[in-house]
Design an enzyme around this catalytic site. Structure first.
Site: not given
Length: 320
Positions: A166, A263, A295
């Protein structure tokens, strides 16, 4: 991420992760748990914490697998955690347990970096802290002269990997570009891993516009993190912007891009892979997509079959 909601004593909030009050107080709603370093009997991995920059408080958690041959040098993974640059740390149980398992499976040394977070420290602070940590690691390359014995004694500095999920994946990309321009004590990453990396842009691509709520939530992130340069086409968040450095300038030989089917950031990962593969960059890039997952699914539940599959993929990348 949900939209801002202003109450009497709240300046803004980003649900479900963060609330900032008008008096300057910051309330983190997730990612606040911490676990101390230890010896983990399940993986035979030992961890300890080190201070990298006393002036700023930047620190890290080091991981050492079971050493069976003290003369053998091991690859090093420098890891940057996610959390939208706002929440979580290397000391959170999810990251600690994840690194224990990865270090054991891949038989690598790892260092997980604790950069300073927004909103107390807006970008580019996290990038500066991450670069300082990389320089600190690089100081160990020359004749084992660095301050940390684990790095001096056990690391093969010809096999250094940068990895992150991320926001951490975003950091990894930017560091790999910067290493190509700046001297780093002879430290040249062998490979980088971008796991569900936070990359974005003003103009939607692929399926990004399918869910307007998700898109709006991501649209807000960068302006909140970096008010000094609030455009989602800032080259640090959009590697494909006109002013962004070309991907062939990446300073590494291998790249692993990981995406998840559900995601909203997935299509940026695919674009990164496709752009790098078509470029003049002289290296090997691969991509893996987790079907039916969202995610950083592998951190939320590390015991599922797909989480195990992802762990094996990452470990294989670090071994080869």
């Amino acid at each position: 991420m949900n939209s801002i909601n202003v109450a009497d004593d709240v300046e803004y909030e980003i649900l479900p992760i963060l609330r900032v009050y008008k008096d300057g107080r910051v309330e983190r709603l997730v990612g606040t748990e911490v676990i101390p370093p230890s010896f983990d009997p399940q993986t035979n991995v030992t961890s300890k914490d080190v201070v990298i920059t006393p002036e700023t408080g930047v620190s890290a958690r080091l991981y050492l697998p079971k050493i069976t041959d003290s003369s053998r040098k091991l690859p090093l993974l420098i890891y940057y955690h996610g959390g939208r640059f706002c929440v979580y740390s290397p000391f959170h149980p999810a990251y600690h347990n994840y690194l224990n398992t990865l270090v054991s499976k891949a038989n690598v040394v790892a260092i997980s970096i604790d950069y300073r977070r927004a909103p107390e420290h807006r970008l580019p602070t996290a990038y500066n802290d991450s670069w300082a940590a990389l320089q600190w690691v690089g100081s160990h390359c020359r004749d084992g002269g660095g301050p940390e014995a684990w790095l001096n004694d056990h690391v093969n500095f010809e096999r250094v990997f940068l990895g992150g999920d991320s926001a951490g994946g975003n950091i990894v990309h930017n560091l790999a570009i910067k290493v190509g321009r700046d001297e780093l004590h002879g430290l040249n990453p062998y490979g980088i891993a971008l796991v569900h990396a936070y990359l974005w842009g003003l103009t939607p691509i692929g399926s990004e516009a399918v869910d307007p709520v998700k898109k709006a939530n991501v649209d807000y992130v960068w302006p909140f993190l970096c008010p000094s340069s609030p455009s989602n086409d800032d080259p640090r968040v959009n590697p494909f912007a006109v002013e962004a450095p070309r991907l062939e300038h990446l300073k590494c030989k291998r790249v692993l891009v990981c995406v998840a089917e559900k995601d909203v950031l997935k299509d940026r990962g695919w674009l990164y892979y496709e752009t790098l593969k078509k470029s003049d960059w002289e290296g090997v890039v691969e991509i893996v997509e987790a079907e039916g997952e969202d995610h950083v699914f592998h951190l939320y539940n590390q015991t599922t079959e797909k989480a195990h599959d992802f762990m094996n993929t990452f470990a294989h990348f670090l071994k080869n």
